[in-house]
Scaffold this motif. Sequence first.
Motif, PDB file in Angstrom:
ATOM      1  N   LEU A 235       0.774  -0.925  -0.266  1.00 44.27           N
ATOM      2  CA  LEU A 235       0.094  -0.319  -0.097  1.00 44.27           C
ATOM      3  C   LEU A 235       1.069   1.682  -0.340  1.00 44.27           C
ATOM      4  O   LEU A 235       0.212   2.181  -0.337  1.00 44.27           O
ATOM      5  CB  LEU A 235      -0.801   0.117   1.075  1.00 44.27           C
ATOM      6  CG  LEU A 235      -2.396  -1.304   1.087  1.00 44.27           C
ATOM      7  CD1 LEU A 235      -2.719  -1.000   2.207  1.00 44.27           C
ATOM      8  CD2 LEU A 235      -3.061  -0.467   0.028  1.00 44.27           C
ATOM      9  N   ILE A 236       1.931   1.165   0.704  1.00 43.25           N
ATOM     10  CA  ILE A 236       3.054   2.030  -0.147  1.00 43.25           C
ATOM     11  C   ILE A 236       4.255   2.560  -0.769  1.00 43.25           C
ATOM     12  O   ILE A 236       5.721   1.832  -0.257  1.00 43.25           O
ATOM     13  CB  ILE A 236       3.661   2.067   1.844  1.00 43.25           C
ATOM     14  CG1 ILE A 236       2.693   2.708   2.958  1.00 43.25           C
ATOM     15  CG2 ILE A 236       4.580   3.492   1.585  1.00 43.25           C
ATOM     16  CD1 ILE A 236       2.780   2.765   3.975  1.00 43.25           C
ATOM     17  N   PRO A 237       3.738   3.033  -1.757  1.00 33.58           N
ATOM     18  CA  PRO A 237       5.293   2.685  -3.202  1.00 33.58           C
ATOM     19  C   PRO A 237       6.865   2.978  -2.538  1.00 33.58           C
ATOM     20  O   PRO A 237       7.405   1.821  -3.214  1.00 33.58           O
ATOM     21  CB  PRO A 237       4.544   3.801  -4.090  1.00 33.58           C
ATOM     22  CG  PRO A 237       3.082   4.006  -3.383  1.00 33.58           C
ATOM     23  CD  PRO A 237       3.169   3.363  -2.020  1.00 33.58           C
ATOM     24  N   GLU A 238       6.663   3.443  -1.228  1.00 27.42           N
ATOM     25  CA  GLU A 238       8.511   3.458  -0.994  1.00 27.42           C
ATOM     26  C   GLU A 238       8.973   2.706  -0.352  1.00 27.42           C
ATOM     27  O   GLU A 238       9.758   2.407  -0.971  1.00 27.42           O
ATOM     28  CB  GLU A 238       7.735   4.922   0.338  1.00 27.42           C
ATOM     29  CG  GLU A 238       7.495   6.653  -0.496  1.00 27.42           C
ATOM     30  CD  GLU A 238       6.501   6.905  -0.165  1.00 27.42           C
ATOM     31  OE1 GLU A 238       6.108   7.112  -1.548  1.00 27.42           O
ATOM     32  OE2 GLU A 238       5.575   5.748  -0.137  1.00 27.42           O
ATOM     33  N   ASN A 239       8.198   2.223   0.100  1.00 26.16           N
ATOM     34  CA  ASN A 239       8.217   0.400   0.373  1.00 26.16           C
ATOM     35  C   ASN A 239       9.716  -0.511  -0.394  1.00 26.16           C
ATOM     36  O   ASN A 239      10.386  -1.509  -0.225  1.00 26.16           O
ATOM     37  CB  ASN A 239       7.542  -0.370   1.323  1.00 26.16           C
ATOM     38  CG  ASN A 239       7.215   0.068   2.478  1.00 26.16           C
ATOM     39  OD1 ASN A 239       7.889   0.700   2.895  1.00 26.16           O
ATOM     40  ND2 ASN A 239       5.283  -0.221   2.656  1.00 26.16           N
ATOM     41  N   TYR A 240       9.196   0.103  -2.012  1.00 23.69           N
ATOM     42  CA  TYR A 240       9.015  -1.099  -2.823  1.00 23.69           C
ATOM     43  C   TYR A 240      10.063  -0.453  -4.283  1.00 23.69           C
ATOM     44  O   TYR A 240      10.163  -0.866  -5.671  1.00 23.69           O
ATOM     45  CB  TYR A 240       8.197  -2.147  -3.198  1.00 23.69           C
ATOM     46  CG  TYR A 240       7.109  -1.551  -3.824  1.00 23.69           C
ATOM     47  CD1 TYR A 240       6.829  -1.096  -5.304  1.00 23.69           C
ATOM     48  CD2 TYR A 240       6.668  -1.400  -3.064  1.00 23.69           C
ATOM     49  CE1 TYR A 240       5.855  -0.656  -4.682  1.00 23.69           C
ATOM     50  CE2 TYR A 240       4.449  -1.169  -2.866  1.00 23.69           C
ATOM     51  CZ  TYR A 240       4.859  -0.406  -4.374  1.00 23.69           C
ATOM     52  OH  TYR A 240       3.371  -0.338  -4.282  1.00 23.69           O
ATOM     53  N   GLN A 241      10.343   0.876  -4.465  1.00 25.32           N
ATOM     54  CA  GLN A 241      10.882   1.425  -4.850  1.00 25.32           C
ATOM     55  C   GLN A 241      12.149   1.657  -5.372  1.00 25.32           C
ATOM     56  O   GLN A 241      12.340   1.017  -6.857  1.00 25.32           O
ATOM     57  CB  GLN A 241      10.940   3.200  -5.105  1.00 25.32           C
ATOM     58  CG  GLN A 241      12.319   3.711  -3.156  1.00 25.32           C
ATOM     59  CD  GLN A 241      11.526   5.014  -2.516  1.00 25.32           C
ATOM     60  OE1 GLN A 241      10.819   5.604  -3.388  1.00 25.32           O
ATOM     61  NE2 GLN A 241      12.452   5.041  -1.930  1.00 25.32           N
ATOM     62  N   HIS A 242      13.136   0.878  -4.473  1.00 21.86           N
ATOM     63  CA  HIS A 242      14.412   0.331  -5.249  1.00 21.86           C
ATOM     64  C   HIS A 242      13.819  -0.629  -6.244  1.00 21.86           C
ATOM     65  O   HIS A 242      15.014  -0.547  -7.738  1.00 21.86           O
ATOM     66  CB  HIS A 242      15.071  -0.430  -4.023  1.00 21.86           C
ATOM     67  CG  HIS A 242      14.313  -1.410  -2.998  1.00 21.86           C
ATOM     68  ND1 HIS A 242      13.282  -1.961  -2.348  1.00 21.86           N
ATOM     69  CD2 HIS A 242      14.451  -2.420  -3.790  1.00 21.86           C
ATOM     70  CE1 HIS A 242      13.232  -2.891  -1.959  1.00 21.86           C
ATOM     71  NE2 HIS A 242      13.948  -3.453  -2.930  1.00 21.86           N
ATOM     72  N   SER A 243      12.847  -0.719  -6.362  1.00 23.20           N
ATOM     73  CA  SER A 243      12.617  -2.727  -7.454  1.00 23.20           C
ATOM     74  C   SER A 243      12.374  -1.246  -8.673  1.00 23.20           C
ATOM     75  O   SER A 243      11.402  -1.087  -8.442  1.00 23.20           O
ATOM     76  CB  SER A 243      11.363  -3.549  -6.849  1.00 23.20           C
ATOM     77  OG  SER A 243      11.290  -4.365  -7.989  1.00 23.20           O
ATOM     78  N   LYS A 244      12.934  -2.540 -10.106  1.00 17.18           N
ATOM     79  CA  LYS A 244      12.466  -2.086 -10.683  1.00 17.18           C
ATOM     80  C   LYS A 244      11.578  -2.616 -12.043  1.00 17.18           C
ATOM     81  O   LYS A 244      11.453  -2.851 -12.820  1.00 17.18           O
ATOM     82  CB  LYS A 244      14.081  -1.293 -11.894  1.00 17.18           C
ATOM     83  CG  LYS A 244      15.050  -0.701 -11.316  1.00 17.18           C
ATOM     84  CD  LYS A 244      16.632  -0.271 -12.275  1.00 17.18           C
ATOM     85  CE  LYS A 244      17.236   0.674 -11.812  1.00 17.18           C
ATOM     86  NZ  LYS A 244      18.557   0.618 -12.468  1.00 17.18           N
ATOM     87  N   SER A 245      11.178  -3.979 -11.124  1.00 11.68           N
ATOM     88  CA  SER A 245      10.182  -4.333 -11.707  1.00 11.68           C
ATOM     89  C   SER A 245       8.933  -3.893 -11.970  1.00 11.68           C
ATOM     90  O   SER A 245       7.750  -3.846 -11.054  1.00 11.68           O
ATOM     91  CB  SER A 245       9.992  -5.967 -11.000  1.00 11.68           C
ATOM     92  OG  SER A 245       8.925  -6.984 -10.681  1.00 11.68           O
ATOM     93  N   PRO A 246       8.347  -4.197 -13.493  1.00  9.47           N
ATOM     94  CA  PRO A 246       7.182  -4.048 -13.595  1.00  9.47           C
ATOM     95  C   PRO A 246       6.060  -4.642 -12.847  1.00  9.47           C
ATOM     96  O   PRO A 246       4.735  -3.912 -12.628  1.00  9.47           O
ATOM     97  CB  PRO A 246       6.803  -4.202 -14.759  1.00  9.47           C
ATOM     98  CG  PRO A 246       8.033  -5.061 -15.661  1.00  9.47           C
ATOM     99  CD  PRO A 246       8.877  -5.162 -14.649  1.00  9.47           C
ATOM    100  N   LEU A 247       6.546  -5.816 -12.382  1.00  5.26           N
ATOM    101  CA  LEU A 247       5.664  -6.938 -11.721  1.00  5.26           C
ATOM    102  C   LEU A 247       5.477  -6.921 -10.331  1.00  5.26           C
ATOM    103  O   LEU A 247       3.583  -6.125  -9.839  1.00  5.26           O
ATOM    104  CB  LEU A 247       5.764  -8.532 -11.924  1.00  5.26           C
ATOM    105  CG  LEU A 247       5.411  -9.389 -10.856  1.00  5.26           C
ATOM    106  CD1 LEU A 247       3.582 -10.215 -12.137  1.00  5.26           C
ATOM    107  CD2 LEU A 247       5.891 -10.939 -10.855  1.00  5.26           C
ATOM    108  N   VAL A 248       6.260  -5.975  -9.438  1.00  3.40           N
ATOM    109  CA  VAL A 248       6.264  -5.699  -8.198  1.00  3.40           C
ATOM    110  C   VAL A 248       5.510  -4.056  -8.383  1.00  3.40           C
ATOM    111  O   VAL A 248       4.186  -4.113  -7.570  1.00  3.40           O
ATOM    112  CB  VAL A 248       7.615  -5.412  -7.839  1.00  3.40           C
ATOM    113  CG1 VAL A 248       7.474  -4.688  -6.663  1.00  3.40           C
ATOM    114  CG2 VAL A 248       8.391  -6.517  -7.747  1.00  3.40           C
ATOM    115  N   HIS A 249       5.974  -3.096  -9.418  1.00  2.00           N
ATOM    116  CA  HIS A 249       4.657  -2.104  -9.327  1.00  2.00           C
ATOM    117  C   HIS A 249       3.209  -1.977  -9.485  1.00  2.00           C
ATOM    118  O   HIS A 249       2.300  -1.127  -9.236  1.00  2.00           O
ATOM    119  CB  HIS A 249       5.869  -0.676  -9.840  1.00  2.00           C
ATOM    120  CG  HIS A 249       7.094  -0.641  -9.435  1.00  2.00           C
ATOM    121  ND1 HIS A 249       7.154   0.313  -8.444  1.00  2.00           N
ATOM    122  CD2 HIS A 249       8.102  -1.332  -9.584  1.00  2.00           C
ATOM    123  CE1 HIS A 249       8.487   0.074  -8.261  1.00  2.00           C
ATOM    124  NE2 HIS A 249       9.396  -0.222  -8.834  1.00  2.00           N
TER     125      HIS A 249
END
Length: 541
Positions: A235-249
């Motif tokens: 729910l908080i995008p800052e937690n996974y902003q390091h990932s460049k995966s389109p699946l994650v986002h």
Amino acid sequence: METPQKRKPRDAADDEEAEAIKKRRLSDGEGEEDDGSGSLPGLAVYKDEDDEDEEAMVRRERGDDGSNGLGGGRGEPVDNGDHRVGGGGDEEMQEVEDKAAARIPAPVRQQRQVERRRDCPYLDTVNRQVLDFDFESLEAGHHVYINLQTEKVYCLPDGYEIDDPSLDDIRHVLNPRFSKEQVLHLDENRQWSRALDGSNYLPGMVGLNNIKETDFVNVTIQSLMRVTPLRNFFLIPENYQHSKSPLVHRFGELTRKIWHARNFKGQVSPHEFLQAVMKVSNKRFQIGVQSDPVEFMSWLLNTLHAQLRVSKKKDRSIIYDCFQGELEVVKEIQTKLLIEKKDNDEEQYNVTVAEGGSSIDNVVREASRVPFLMLGLDLPPPPLFKDAMEKNIIPQVPLFNILKKFDGETVTEVVRPCVARMRYRVIRLPKYLVLHMRRFTKNNFFIEKNPTLVNFPVKNLELKDYIPLPPPKENKKLRSKYDLIANMVHDGKPGEGCYRIFVQRKSEELWYEMQDLHVTETLPQMVALSEAYMQIYEQQE
């Protein structure tokens, strides 16, 4: 045709050489074509000294090797194919460099400023009840457009940016935002939300579009939305902003839309998430092709983990924190005796023992510790005979009976990769326990489905009463009691049919049945009267 009057070079010392060069150019046909300078065809065109100096400077900066027909080295003639053109001396080149250095550089082209206006006459034409951000579209006859990346709104074809706070609700739906305070109290909300299309919905209990044979994706997403730490993380995008995966986002974006309280509609389309799934899985899972939700769940969890972890050394992620447990696996392989005859005709028996194993009675035993994200449970085979009413007897089995597979004593026969006897024992329990009932078996001709019903508790599943568990660490309590939060069901024939899911809403502890767009409240007793296929249990605090 009369030759035009030629301009004399400014340097009188090189007058004869320049005249000879120009005559050769005319005889070769140069100047016959229009070079874009506006001269008429058939007239010779000569550049003055400043233009030639500028071209020489450009060629030198580019390191041109003369492939464009004009030479580059100082004082060295370059073969042009038709004739040779000599370069100038050192004094001449120094003069060219001085002129180039003194020349004022060309101004940098600046991007045109877009006008911002608040008084857009087309704002009243925006109909929020028909807005749909699940699919990208561009239609004629519209004037107000939004950039899905920058969230800026423009009026086309007028070409100005609209600056109006009344559009903030549209931006909020396009990219839902949650504060940490909102996330912490999300499960306390009992209020219904009203969408702009007039429908009422519960945030988190939102139906998902079945685009085409994508019900296996929908039930997987709905089950993962009940895993509180996983949901809060995405729910908080800052937690996974390091990932460049389109699946994650895309998964994070879908999570925020499902739990958003200000949607335009009471449903969400996972279209963009499915596009990312197709790309990352190399079309292993795709729209229009039915797949197994257990396979999809396993692939999704492992892929999200691989693309969320920071490094291989720190092999941790929110996926492993929620779902990873550990098994002790004992593998027994029956070995063949190798008989060797010695010179004295005495037979010697040799048994090969694998590293880390032991051999007793010609059986090699290997023990290992294996992490897991879900546990597969084997169902007893259905009866072959029918009852007096000529109907198939549907057997029932308690969940505790099939959980004995993991008591460390029950033997499981496997044939792949080799024939072996396996014993499993749980040595570390996860926070969220995923169980998979093996209902489908493939043979050489078709897929068979086991219709056996599994009787399971909805609350207070105490594992320590049925399987041995390791003692807890010092100053820690053994947490072995679980509550069901999601129950996935398959209806219909094998290879066909459809999937639906029962999920619990924590704020009221009510159960809902979800099948694509249909969301209805149900009784807890109805959850256990179905052919369970995959379940998620939550560890009690």
